[in-house]
Structures are given as structure tokens and as C-alpha cells.
Scaffold this active site. Structure first.
Site, PDB file in Angstrom:
ATOM      1  N   ASN A  93     -26.588  -9.852 -20.616  1.00 36.31           N
ATOM      2  CA  ASN A  93     -26.485  -8.976 -19.068  1.00 36.31           C
ATOM      3  C   ASN A  93     -28.066  -8.865 -19.069  1.00 36.31           C
ATOM      4  OD1 ASN A  93     -26.895  -6.934 -17.307  1.00 36.31           O
ATOM      5  ND2 ASN A  93     -25.953  -5.246 -18.517  1.00 36.31           N
ATOM      6  N   TRP A  94     -28.629  -9.379 -18.015  1.00 31.27           N
ATOM      7  CA  TRP A  94     -30.172  -9.388 -17.926  1.00 31.27           C
ATOM      8  C   TRP A  94     -30.497  -8.153 -17.012  1.00 31.27           C
ATOM      9  CZ3 TRP A  94     -31.487 -15.142 -15.673  1.00 31.27           C
ATOM     10  CH2 TRP A  94     -31.077 -15.941 -16.776  1.00 31.27           C
ATOM     11  N   LYS A  95     -29.756  -7.157 -16.571  1.00 33.42           N
ATOM     12  CA  LYS A  95     -29.924  -5.986 -16.112  1.00 33.42           C
ATOM     13  C   LYS A  95     -31.084  -6.339 -14.938  1.00 33.42           C
ATOM     14  CE  LYS A  95     -28.887  -3.484 -20.199  1.00 33.42           C
ATOM     15  NZ  LYS A  95     -28.977  -2.518 -20.970  1.00 33.42           N
ATOM     16  N   HIS A 103     -20.683  -0.302 -16.504  1.00 31.62           N
ATOM     17  CA  HIS A 103     -21.591  -0.257 -17.547  1.00 31.62           C
ATOM     18  C   HIS A 103     -22.238   1.106 -17.546  1.00 31.62           C
ATOM     19  CE1 HIS A 103     -25.387  -0.942 -19.583  1.00 31.62           C
ATOM     20  NE2 HIS A 103     -24.949  -1.890 -20.036  1.00 31.62           N
ATOM     21  N   GLU A 156     -25.084   2.473 -17.722  1.00 31.76           N
ATOM     22  CA  GLU A 156     -26.117   2.568 -16.691  1.00 31.76           C
ATOM     23  C   GLU A 156     -25.537   2.955 -15.301  1.00 31.76           C
ATOM     24  OE1 GLU A 156     -28.331  -1.085 -17.874  1.00 31.76           O
ATOM     25  OE2 GLU A 156     -28.827  -0.088 -20.007  1.00 31.76           O
ATOM     26  N   GLU A 159     -19.979  -0.297 -25.783  1.00 36.30           N
ATOM     27  CA  GLU A 159     -21.439  -0.136 -25.929  1.00 36.30           C
ATOM     28  C   GLU A 159     -21.703   1.505 -26.113  1.00 36.30           C
ATOM     29  OE1 GLU A 159     -23.172  -3.656 -23.571  1.00 36.30           O
ATOM     30  OE2 GLU A 159     -22.997  -1.995 -22.122  1.00 36.30           O
ATOM     31  N   GLY A 180     -30.476  -0.462 -25.867  1.00 38.79           N
ATOM     32  CA  GLY A 180     -31.973  -0.460 -25.641  1.00 38.79           C
ATOM     33  C   GLY A 180     -32.804   0.427 -26.559  1.00 38.79           C
ATOM     34  N   SER A 224     -28.307  -3.160 -28.563  1.00 44.03           N
ATOM     35  CA  SER A 224     -29.571  -3.472 -29.693  1.00 44.03           C
ATOM     36  C   SER A 224     -29.031  -4.722 -30.373  1.00 44.03           C
ATOM     37  CB  SER A 224     -30.100  -2.255 -30.435  1.00 44.03           C
ATOM     38  OG  SER A 224     -30.637  -1.504 -29.558  1.00 44.03           O
ATOM     39  N   GLY A 274     -28.313  -7.180 -24.126  1.00 45.79           N
ATOM     40  CA  GLY A 274     -29.037  -7.019 -22.965  1.00 45.79           C
ATOM     41  C   GLY A 274     -30.453  -7.663 -23.134  1.00 45.79           C
ATOM     42  N   GLY A 275     -31.557  -6.695 -23.919  1.00 46.65           N
ATOM     43  CA  GLY A 275     -32.648  -7.159 -24.014  1.00 46.65           C
ATOM     44  C   GLY A 275     -33.038  -8.506 -24.698  1.00 46.65           C
TER      45      GLY A 275
END
Ligand code: 13P
Length: 258
Positions: free
Chosen positions: A9-11, A96, A98, A168, A174, A214, A235-236
Site C-alpha cells: 500500500n503505497w498510500k 483502511h 487512515e 492492521e 507506521g 510495520s 506500507g512504508g
């Protein structure tokens, strides 16, 4: 045998040019050999079309990060599931944390989106997870149960083959502080039992449950070693090709090729 699945997930990261560069590098690295698991990337909306071109000869699938639950109309700034289908998406991430936290998505909205994604013939990656205060208050299972029940309300047993659940925990996203493999396993087992009670043990057995929060090259193996952890929503670390590739490779020891 349920599908093992690692998705990035590149956000809200990467321009179109940056997304093309990242997707190309990943496609090169993965090559055309059968990977140890299903792989998907979820670039920002405006990069989906270009990313699809870049990955079309690779096993990498295309995912979107969100969608609207209506087909079309006066919803300024929104993107519908049918548009995502037309651009070549196989998956849509729905609910998600977010989106829930910053954009007010409720379980009822998530449910409408899940149904729309399924009705378009795509797969929904349904995100659930508790906040730190909820975990500390001992209500993790209650929160996750409400989210899972809410998201799947009215989803038919026959549609469940197109549903992936991503656990999640919000406190792990993150933060560099992943859930321990045991913490993840406990919630994944709980979700599987819940789905068995909502549908059937066969549906639950076939359900792919990803862990997200993470995930890195260095911790993926231990997470994947858990019997109910079927992959990761990353993610990251999905923005770094070597790191994401290492996560995919970690699937080799535990997952058989699909
Ligand atoms: P991080 O891997 O950056 O913690 O993000 C996880 C996530 O939110 C994936 O959807």
C-alpha cells in the site's frame, strides 16, 4: 489451500513518474517466474494506469487504495469501483484505518464499498484493527468483531472467495512497532473463528488474512511462520524495492506457490 498474499500500500506517495520507476524496478526484480505468493501493489489513483502497463508482463497484480460506493454521479473528487475495474485493478483496499480515522469512514460505509467492489468482480482487502487505547482497554476482539461483522454484513458466502481481511492494529502502522507474531496470530485466529461462525468452516479455512503494521524484511519471516498469518499488507517498506522483495521472499519458507 488458501491464497498467500503480500500487497504494498503505497498510500499518498509517488508521482506518476516515481510510481513508474518503482513499479518497473519491482517488476524487474521479481521477473516472470512464479512467485511464492500473490503480489499486488496499490499506487495512488493517478498512477494506476501507468503502473498497470509496467507490471502487465509480471505476476504483480494491481490494487487501488480506496473507492466510492456509487457507480458514478455528483461526488466531486471521488473514484468509483467501476472506474478501477476499467483501469485494470484486481483488488481494492477498503476501510483502511487512515480512511476511518481521517475521512470518517464508518463500518456502514465500509460495507457499501465492499459490496460495490465485489459486484464489480474485483477482490476487496478489508482492513480492521484496534487502536492502542482499545488494546490497552482489553477490547481488541470486540472492536475487530464489530468491524468484521460490519464490513461483511450482507456479503454472500459465494462472494467470500473474493474477500481478503487485513488485520492492521492502528498502533503498529507506521510506528516501527509491529505486533509480535503471537499477538498477530491471536487476532488472526479470532477472525478466522468469527468468519467460521458467520459463514462456514470451509469459508474460514479458505480466507486469506494478511497482517499489516510495520512489516519489514527483518520481521516478515517470524510473522509468516504463524499458522493463521497468510501474508502482509505493507506500507512504508513497500516503497523500497529491496525491502519489499525481501518480504515476498520470506514467503518461500512457509507458503506454497499458488
Ligand atoms: P506500515 O507498513 O508503514 O506500518 O503501514 C501499514 C499499512 O497501513 C498498510 O496498509
Amino acid at each position: 489451500m488458501r491464497k498467500k498474499f503480500v500487497a504494498g500500500n503505497w498510500k499518498m506517495n509517488k508521482t506518476v513518474a516515481g510510481a513508474i520507476a518503482l513499479a518497473s524496478e519491482l517488476a524487474r526484480k521479481i521477473g516472470s517466474d512464479a512467485p511464492p505468493c500473490e503480489i499486488a501493489i496499490a499506487p495512488p489513483f493517478i498512477a494506476l494506469d501507468s503502473a498497470r502497463e509496467v507490471i502487465k508482463k509480471s505476476p504483480i497484480k494491481l490494487a487501488a487504495q480506496n473507492c466510492h460506493y456509487e457507480n458514478d454521479g455528483a461526488y466531486t473528487g471521488e473514484i468509483s469501483a467501476s472506474m478501477l475495474k476499467a483501469v485494470g485493478c484486481d483488488y481494492v483496499i477498503v476501510g483502511h484505518s487512515e480512511r476511518r480515522q481521517y475521512f470518517g469512514e464508518t463500518d456502514a460505509i465500509v460495507n457499501k464499498k465492499v459490496k460495490k467492489v465485489l459486484s464489480e468482480g474485483m477482490n476487496a482487502i478489508v482492513c480492521v484493527g484496534e487502536t492502542l487505547s482499545e488494546r490497552e482497554a482489553g477490547v481488541t476482539e470486540k472492536v475487530v468483531e464489530t468491524q468484521v461483522r460490519g464490513a461483511l454484513n450482507g456479503v454472500l458466502e459465494s462472494e467470500m472467495k473474493s474477500v481478503v481481511i487485513a488485520y492492521e492494529p492502528v498502533w503498529a502502522i507506521g510506528t516501527g512497532k509491529n505486533a509480535t507474531p503471537e499477538q498477530a496470530e491471536d487476532v488472526h485466529r479470532f477472525i478466522r473463528q468469527l468468519v467460521a461462525s458467520l459463514y462456514s468452516s470451509a469459508v474460514a479455512e479458505n480466507l486469506t488474512i494478511q497482517y499489516g503494521g510495520s512489516v519489514k524484511g527483518s520481521n516478515a519471516k517470524d510473522l509468516f511462520a504463524m499458522p493463521n498469518v497468510d501474508g502482509a499488507l505493507v506500507g512504508g517498506a513497500s516503497l523500497k524495492v529491496d525491502e519489499f522483495y525481501q518480504i515476498i521472499q520470506s514467503a518461500h519458507n512457509f507458503f506454497t506457490t499458488i
